[in-house]
Design a protein around this motif. Structure first.
Motif, PDB file in Angstrom:
ATOM      1  N   PHE A  50      13.174   5.289  46.930  1.00 58.72           N
ATOM      2  CA  PHE A  50      14.238   4.325  46.629  1.00 58.72           C
ATOM      3  C   PHE A  50      15.605   5.003  46.695  1.00 58.72           C
ATOM      4  CE2 PHE A  50      16.962   1.805  43.822  1.00 58.72           C
ATOM      5  CZ  PHE A  50      16.657   0.503  44.213  1.00 58.72           C
ATOM      6  N   VAL A  51      15.709   6.215  46.150  1.00 62.96           N
ATOM      7  CA  VAL A  51      16.977   6.951  46.188  1.00 62.96           C
ATOM      8  C   VAL A  51      17.353   7.268  47.629  1.00 62.96           C
ATOM      9  CG1 VAL A  51      18.127   9.101  45.538  1.00 62.96           C
ATOM     10  CG2 VAL A  51      16.710   7.895  43.862  1.00 62.96           C
ATOM     11  N   LEU A  52      16.370   7.688  48.438  1.00 59.95           N
ATOM     12  CA  LEU A  52      16.647   7.971  49.848  1.00 59.95           C
ATOM     13  C   LEU A  52      17.106   6.708  50.575  1.00 59.95           C
ATOM     14  CD1 LEU A  52      13.619  10.310  50.673  1.00 59.95           C
ATOM     15  CD2 LEU A  52      16.009  10.980  50.304  1.00 59.95           C
ATOM     16  N   ALA A  53      16.526   5.557  50.214  1.00 58.36           N
ATOM     17  CA  ALA A  53      16.955   4.296  50.822  1.00 58.36           C
ATOM     18  C   ALA A  53      18.375   3.949  50.395  1.00 58.36           C
ATOM     19  CB  ALA A  53      15.986   3.179  50.439  1.00 58.36           C
ATOM     20  N   LEU A  54      18.695   4.159  49.109  1.00 56.62           N
ATOM     21  CA  LEU A  54      20.066   3.927  48.640  1.00 56.62           C
ATOM     22  C   LEU A  54      21.061   4.764  49.422  1.00 56.62           C
ATOM     23  CD1 LEU A  54      19.653   3.923  44.740  1.00 56.62           C
ATOM     24  CD2 LEU A  54      20.352   1.984  46.146  1.00 56.62           C
ATOM     25  N   ARG A  55      20.661   6.002  49.729  1.00 52.44           N
ATOM     26  CA  ARG A  55      21.528   6.909  50.478  1.00 52.44           C
ATOM     27  C   ARG A  55      21.868   6.330  51.842  1.00 52.44           C
ATOM     28  NH1 ARG A  55      19.051  12.795  51.125  1.00 52.44           N
ATOM     29  NH2 ARG A  55      19.253  12.658  48.862  1.00 52.44           N
ATOM     30  N   GLY A  56      20.917   5.644  52.476  1.00 52.59           N
ATOM     31  CA  GLY A  56      21.124   5.170  53.838  1.00 52.59           C
ATOM     32  C   GLY A  56      21.482   3.711  53.982  1.00 52.59           C
ATOM     33  N   LEU A  57      21.205   2.889  52.928  1.00 52.84           N
ATOM     34  CA  LEU A  57      21.395   1.444  53.063  1.00 52.84           C
ATOM     35  C   LEU A  57      22.387   0.846  52.077  1.00 52.84           C
ATOM     36  CD1 LEU A  57      17.662   0.325  53.448  1.00 52.84           C
ATOM     37  CD2 LEU A  57      19.357   0.540  55.276  1.00 52.84           C
ATOM     38  N   GLY A  58      22.657   1.526  50.983  1.00 50.80           N
ATOM     39  CA  GLY A  58      23.451   0.926  49.934  1.00 50.80           C
ATOM     40  C   GLY A  58      22.570   0.172  48.954  1.00 50.80           C
ATOM     41  N   ALA A  59      23.160  -0.283  47.839  1.00 51.35           N
ATOM     42  CA  ALA A  59      22.388  -0.890  46.755  1.00 51.35           C
ATOM     43  C   ALA A  59      21.865  -2.282  47.090  1.00 51.35           C
ATOM     44  CB  ALA A  59      23.241  -0.944  45.487  1.00 51.35           C
ATOM     45  N   ALA A  60      22.699  -3.137  47.684  1.00 52.36           N
ATOM     46  CA  ALA A  60      22.302  -4.527  47.919  1.00 52.36           C
ATOM     47  C   ALA A  60      21.129  -4.621  48.888  1.00 52.36           C
ATOM     48  CB  ALA A  60      23.487  -5.322  48.443  1.00 52.36           C
ATOM     49  N   ARG A  61      21.205  -3.927  50.011  1.00 49.24           N
ATOM     50  CA  ARG A  61      20.141  -3.993  51.010  1.00 49.24           C
ATOM     51  C   ARG A  61      18.864  -3.340  50.498  1.00 49.24           C
ATOM     52  NH1 ARG A  61      24.960  -3.990  53.176  1.00 49.24           N
ATOM     53  NH2 ARG A  61      25.440  -5.067  55.139  1.00 49.24           N
ATOM     54  N   THR A  62      18.992  -2.207  49.818  1.00 50.58           N
ATOM     55  CA  THR A  62      17.808  -1.560  49.257  1.00 50.58           C
ATOM     56  C   THR A  62      17.152  -2.456  48.221  1.00 50.58           C
ATOM     57  OG1 THR A  62      18.788   0.635  49.600  1.00 50.58           O
ATOM     58  CG2 THR A  62      16.964   0.482  48.048  1.00 50.58           C
ATOM     59  N   GLY A  63      17.962  -3.083  47.365  1.00 55.21           N
ATOM     60  CA  GLY A  63      17.417  -3.997  46.374  1.00 55.21           C
ATOM     61  C   GLY A  63      16.686  -5.165  47.001  1.00 55.21           C
ATOM     62  N   ALA A  64      17.197  -5.658  48.116  1.00 58.86           N
ATOM     63  CA  ALA A  64      16.542  -6.781  48.801  1.00 58.86           C
ATOM     64  C   ALA A  64      15.177  -6.370  49.338  1.00 58.86           C
ATOM     65  CB  ALA A  64      17.426  -7.273  49.945  1.00 58.86           C
ATOM     66  N   TYR A  65      15.109  -5.229  50.007  1.00 59.85           N
ATOM     67  CA  TYR A  65      13.814  -4.755  50.512  1.00 59.85           C
ATOM     68  C   TYR A  65      12.843  -4.483  49.366  1.00 59.85           C
ATOM     69  CZ  TYR A  65      15.672  -4.145  55.259  1.00 59.85           C
ATOM     70  OH  TYR A  65      16.200  -4.362  56.502  1.00 59.85           O
TER      71      TYR A  65
END
Length: 348
Positions: free
Chosen positions: A230-245
């Protein structure tokens, strides 16, 4: 598919799988103690992996300005959120709580867009709404309406838990360029100790070793490894998009329940799958490109030498790629497709 998207979906899959598996083990366990043990397995396991990777204990690498963000994320996501949820579950029905938990990605996105000024276009908003709609539909088979609501305090507590996790997601985004293993280990360790201490003070009885060991293992995989991804995804996508996935986790957990627990499938399940599939497709096909300015930036994270990493190494810095070291980004203006990652947090 972008690697950050895979991180987010993998995090959701692991977390979603942990719910039915924990249900098998924790039937006779206090919910507060169960949450504490899952977090404890997460923190201890991830920190052990970090020590093995670094061949011993290594400093966090966080800068002085990043510690308040991490402390806030731990306080909201690891302490206040779980306690509020467990309190809310004692005053409201499971169906109502399931519906209320769909607030987390909504609140995560609202905070990201309104407070932290993260970019979102119509396609991203539509995808978010489709995924949330799938989560709402998926929660309907467990009950309709709010007939099990004890009072307004129950739903309010669950909503407050969602707000805590939304704050946690956005604060973690601020430190997502740092060591993901340290961030996940610290969050899991503190949350585990707090919740286990709370459960013990409330009179909870600890499980046998036969139940404790697999519970800690599920926590390590479903909470620890999931949080690292999740942290790695936040690094590449931001909070909103990571939260959606990540909000696809209930659907993925339902799939595990069907396979492992043999639960039946209703037409609502397939309707939820269609909504979530539509939402993920809208996000995957997003193209966001425009002329933008990069300000000077100095930070540390794992990287390769690409269009954003054109720097000269000192003699004592690693040469093989990918590698990790402190580096400086000089000001540059250019145009290319991008996400609101750690290098693209500019205003629109």
């Amino acid at each position: 598919m972008n690697s950050s998207v895979l991180y987010a979906l993998s995090a959701a899959a692991l977390f979603g799988a942990s719910t039915p598996l924990a249900k098998l083990l924790g039937a006779d366990m206090s919910p507060v103690l169960l949450a504490g043990l899952l977090y404890l397995g997460s923190g201890a396991g991830v920190l052990c992996v970090r020590c093995l990777r670094d061949r011993g204990w290594k400093a966090s690498g966080l800068s002085a300005g990043e510690w308040p963000w991490l402390a806030g994320a731990i306080a909201f996501g690891g302490v206040l959120g779980p306690v509020a949820l467990m309190y809310g579950l004692t005053l409201t029905s499971g169906a109502t709580a399931s519906l209320m938990l769909n607030l987390e990605p909504v609140l995560t996105a609202l905070l990201a867009w309104v407070v932290f000024r993260e970019n979102a276009d119509r396609r991203i908003v539509a995808g978010m709404l489709a995924i949330i709609a799938g989560g709402v539909v998926l929660s309907l088979p467990s009950g309709q309406g709010a007939s099990g609501m004890g009072s307004w305090l129950g739903p309010l507590a669950v909503a407050f838990a969602c707000l805590c996790w939304a704050v946690d997601n956005n604060l973690t985004r601020k430190v997502s360029a740092s060591d993901a293993l340290y961030i996940a280990g610290a969050k899991g360790g503190v949350a585990g100790l707090v919740n286990c201490a709370l459960a013990t003070s409330l009179g909870a009885r600890w499980p046998s070793v036969e139940v404790l060991s697999p519970t800690l293992l599920i926590g390590f995989l479903g909470y620890g490894v999931s949080l690292v991804l999740f942290v790695l995804a936040l690094r590449g996508l931001g909070a909103a998009r990571t939260g959606a996935y990540f909000s696809t986790a209930p659907f993925l957990g339902a799939v595990i329940s069907i396979v492992i627990l043999g639960e039946s499938v209703s037409w609502l399940f397939w309707l939820a799958a269609a909504f979530m599939g539509l939402g993920v497709w809208l996000h995957l096909t997003e193209v966001h490109a425009h002329d933008h300015q990069h300000a000077r930036l100095e930070h540390t994270h794992r990287h390769r030498h690409d269009e954003h990493h054109q720097h000269v190494h000192d003699a004592d810095e690693p040469a093989l790629e990918p590698h990790t070291h402190a580096h400086v980004h000089l000001p540059v203006r250019h145009s290319h497709p991008h996400f609101p990652d750690i290098h693209h947090r500019h205003r629109h």
